[in-house]
Design an enzyme around this catalytic site. Structure first.
Site, PDB file in Angstrom:
ATOM      1  N   ARG A   1       1.889 -11.232   5.270  1.00  0.00           N
ATOM      2  CA  ARG A   1       3.353 -11.291   5.403  1.00  0.00           C
ATOM      3  C   ARG A   1       3.849 -10.880   6.793  1.00  0.00           C
ATOM      4  NH1 ARG A   1       6.092 -10.855   0.470  1.00  0.00           N
ATOM      5  NH2 ARG A   1       7.956 -11.153   1.717  1.00  0.00           N
TER       6      ARG A   1
ATOM      7  N   ARG B   1      21.695  15.630  -4.563  1.00  0.00           N
ATOM      8  CA  ARG B   1      21.630  14.167  -4.437  1.00  0.00           C
ATOM      9  C   ARG B   1      22.042  13.482  -5.727  1.00  0.00           C
ATOM     10  NH1 ARG B   1      16.461  12.852  -0.724  1.00  0.00           N
ATOM     11  NH2 ARG B   1      17.256  10.754  -1.044  1.00  0.00           N
TER      12      ARG B   1
ATOM     13  N   HIS C   1      -5.177 -15.099   8.903  1.00  0.00           N
ATOM     14  CA  HIS C   1      -4.241 -13.978   8.818  1.00  0.00           C
ATOM     15  C   HIS C   1      -4.620 -12.815   9.724  1.00  0.00           C
ATOM     16  CE1 HIS C   1      -2.263 -16.135   5.681  1.00  0.00           C
ATOM     17  NE2 HIS C   1      -3.351 -16.145   4.933  1.00  0.00           N
TER      18      HIS C   1
ATOM     19  N   PRO D   1       0.829  -1.219   0.000  1.00  0.00           N
ATOM     20  CA  PRO D   1       0.000   0.000   0.000  1.00  0.00           C
ATOM     21  C   PRO D   1       0.860   1.263   0.000  1.00  0.00           C
ATOM     22  CG  PRO D   1      -0.600  -1.481   1.810  1.00  0.00           C
ATOM     23  CD  PRO D   1       0.642  -2.016   1.191  1.00  0.00           C
ATOM     24  N   GLU D   2       0.526   2.206  -0.864  1.00  0.00           N
ATOM     25  CA  GLU D   2       1.195   3.500  -0.904  1.00  0.00           C
ATOM     26  C   GLU D   2       0.166   4.556  -0.465  1.00  0.00           C
ATOM     27  OE1 GLU D   2       3.362   4.071  -4.613  1.00  0.00           O
ATOM     28  OE2 GLU D   2       3.594   1.922  -4.850  1.00  0.00           O
TER      29      GLU D   2
END
Ligand SMILES: [Zn+2]
Length: 279
Positions: free
Chosen positions: A113, A155, A94, A2-3
């Site tokens: 996970r 950078r 889960h 998820p973002e």
């Protein structure tokens, strides 16, 4: 994973279920979720807290309690929430935590996970914790081309790697970085510090906001595990411009999308729209 758009979708869906409600009882089934603390100890601390607000910062969900404490949740790879009537979600292997709310519903946290984290913070701890880990919030007005320029200045890392770094900018991950770079017509391997041109900085700022908003408008992208709290999937995965589309024609110019690896991550781009030598 998820973002920002997926976490924001979860936030919007859970907000009406949580705000104003009290955690009657909390069960933490997986010690990894709260380590190094004891699950029973954290559960006991959470029981009785009443939710004042549900916020988001980058990819973190922030449950703010009326007591001033907050529960900082990161879904990592596969964390998700379900909200349903009490005990209706039993039997899911889960399930890592269950919050019983006073209205007779359950908020269940599941995580295949098991990389997700729950961290209970006292009032003075939250802001410094986040400030140390996160850069600007991309959908806020304060995120401007100037702010982006400052975050990229000097950078040498590839632009994609710099944008994946949560201290540059909070909330982007592999999908939305690729989507934003395609929108901005910038090559993922350009050294971040070389993006100094006004027009490029403006285009990239706009592209990041647009890519994220597109994701939110479609309730996020479901590739594998992500789902909304009612169990429904996101719709963004069918609308990607480049992500996962190697060999398919670019929406803008028809050239086949290419896949490379940047910072160890699969990276998709259009070799014609996003030319490396154009900077
Ligand atoms: Zn193209």
């Amino acid at each position: 994973m998820p973002e920002l758009p997926e976490v924001e979708t979860v936030r919007r869906r859970l907000e009406p279920a949580l705000v104003g409600r009290r955690f009657v009882d909390v069960e933490i089934r997986d010690p990894r979720l709260v380590r190094p603390l004891e699950p029973a100890e954290v559960a006991a601390e959470l029981a009785g807290e009443r939710v004042a607000a549900l916020d988001r910062r980058g990819k973190y969900l922030i449950v703010r309690f009326e007591s001033g404490r907050s529960l900082l949740i990161h879904l990592r790879m596969t964390g998700s929430f379900r909200h349903a009537p009490r005990d209706s979600l039993d039997g899911d292997p889960h399930t890592r935590a269950v919050v019983r709310l006073e209205d007779g519903s359950d908020v269940v946290y599941r995580d295949v996970r098991r990389f997700g984290t729950w961290l209970l913070l006292e009032p003075p701890e939250l802001d410094p914790y986040l400030a140390e880990r996160l850069g600007a919030e991309p959908l806020e007005r304060t995120f401007t081309p100037k702010r982006l320029a400052a975050a990229l200045a000097g950078r040498r890392a590839p632009l994609k790697a710099a944008l994946l770094d949560q201290r540059t900018l909070a909330g982007l991950g592999n999908i939305y970085v690729d989507e934003a770079l395609w929108r901005a017509r910038l090559h993922p391997l350009v050294p971040a510090g070389e993006v100094t041109d006004e027009a490029h900085l403006r285009a990239l700022t706009r592209a990041i906001k647009d890519a994220l908003r597109a994701g939110i408008a479609r309730q996020g992208a479901t590739l594998r595990d992500y789902a909304q709290p009612d169990g429904s999937r996101g719709r963004m995965q069918t609308e990607f411009k480049v992500y996962g589309r190697d060999g398919e024609p670019c929406d803008r110019c028809g050239t086949p999308i290419e896949k490379i690896r940047v910072a160890g991550r699969g990276t998709w781009f259009c070799p014609v729209c996003q030319r490396r030598d154009e900077l």
